[in-house]
Design an enzyme around this catalytic site. Structure first.
Site, PDB file in Angstrom:
ATOM      1  N   ILE A 121       0.965  -0.731  -0.546  1.00 53.35           N
ATOM      2  CA  ILE A 121      -0.187  -0.056   0.077  1.00 53.35           C
ATOM      3  C   ILE A 121       0.831   1.157   0.006  1.00 53.35           C
ATOM      4  O   ILE A 121       1.180   1.440   0.904  1.00 53.35           O
ATOM      5  CB  ILE A 121      -1.016   0.024   1.255  1.00 53.35           C
ATOM      6  N   PRO A 122       1.071   1.806  -0.969  1.00 53.67           N
ATOM      7  CA  PRO A 122       2.399   2.670  -1.421  1.00 53.67           C
ATOM      8  C   PRO A 122       2.406   3.855  -0.730  1.00 53.67           C
ATOM      9  O   PRO A 122       2.721   4.807  -1.502  1.00 53.67           O
ATOM     10  CB  PRO A 122       1.790   2.706  -3.085  1.00 53.67           C
ATOM     11  N   CYS A 123       2.701   4.066   0.726  1.00 50.49           N
ATOM     12  CA  CYS A 123       2.362   5.119   1.508  1.00 50.49           C
ATOM     13  C   CYS A 123       3.534   6.216   1.362  1.00 50.49           C
ATOM     14  O   CYS A 123       3.615   7.373   0.943  1.00 50.49           O
ATOM     15  CB  CYS A 123       1.656   5.166   3.111  1.00 50.49           C
ATOM     16  N   HIS A 124       4.579   5.695   0.016  1.00 44.75           N
ATOM     17  CA  HIS A 124       5.804   6.204  -0.174  1.00 44.75           C
ATOM     18  C   HIS A 124       5.596   7.139  -1.113  1.00 44.75           C
ATOM     19  O   HIS A 124       5.802   8.331  -1.308  1.00 44.75           O
ATOM     20  CB  HIS A 124       6.870   4.690  -0.438  1.00 44.75           C
TER      21      HIS A 124
END
Length: 154
Positions: A121-124
Site C-alpha cells: 500500500i504505497p504510502c511512500h
C-alpha cells in the site's frame, strides 16, 4: 527478507498480508505474540517474490492478497493510495480530496503513518506540499526517498 532498502519483516495470515516492518522492534507486541516462523507460508512466499521483483525493477504492481486492519477512514485512505500509479506521487491534500474529505489532511497523514503494509500500500508515494518528503513508516524518510528514486519519481 533482504531488500535494497534493508531487511524487511513480513507478516501474514491465511487470508492475506498483514504487515511489512523495517525493524523487528516495529512489530507490535500483539503481532509478535502470535507469530510463527513460516517462511513456507504461501502468502509470505508470494509477497517476498513480488517484493524482490519490485526491487529489481521487474514489477510495478502487486497482486498478493492484503488484509490491512484499520478504521473505515484509514481503509478509505489506503484504498486511495492503491490508486497512485507507480512512479507518481500525490500530496496529502490530494488524498484527502480523493476521499471527499478535503479538511482531513492531517488525518490522512495519521492514516498513512498507521499503514502496516508500506510498499504494497504505497504510502511512500504521498508527499507534502511543495514536493517535500515528510514522514514515513517507522520514521524512515530515507527509505521513502529510496523507494521514490527506484520508481523514478525523484
Amino acid at each position: 527478507m533482504d531488500s535494497s532498502i534493508g531487511k524487511l519483516f513480513l507478516t501474514a495470515a491465511d487470508y492475506g498480508m498483514t504487515g511489512i516492518y523495517f525493524k523487528m522492534d516495529d512489530v507490535p507486541e500483539s503481532v509478535k505474540n502470535n507469530m510463527k516462523e513460516g517462511r513456507d507460508h504461501p502468502i509470505l512466499r508470494e509477497a517476498a517474490n513480488q517484493l524482490s521483483d519490485y526491487f529489481h525493477g521487474k514489477r510495478r504492481e502487486f497482486s498478493v492478497p492484503l488484509s490491512p486492519e484499520g478504521t473505515d477512514f484509514q481503509k478509505a485512505v489506503w484504498n486511495s493510495l492503491l490508486e497512485i500509479p507507480y512512479g507518481e506521487t500525490r500530496t496529502y491534500a490530494e488524498i484527502a480530496a480523493s476521499i471527499q474529505n478535503e479538511k482531513a489532511v492531517r488525518a490522512v497523514g495519521q492514516a498513512n503513518r498507521a499503514n502496516r503494509l508500506p510498499i504494497l500500500i504505497p504510502c511512500h508515494r504521498v508527499i507534502g506540499k511543495n514536493s517535500k518528503l515528510t514522514g514515513y513508516a517507522g520514521n524512515q524518510v530515507n527509505k521513502k526517498e529510496l523507494l521514490l528514486k527506484l520508481e523514478g519519481a525523484l
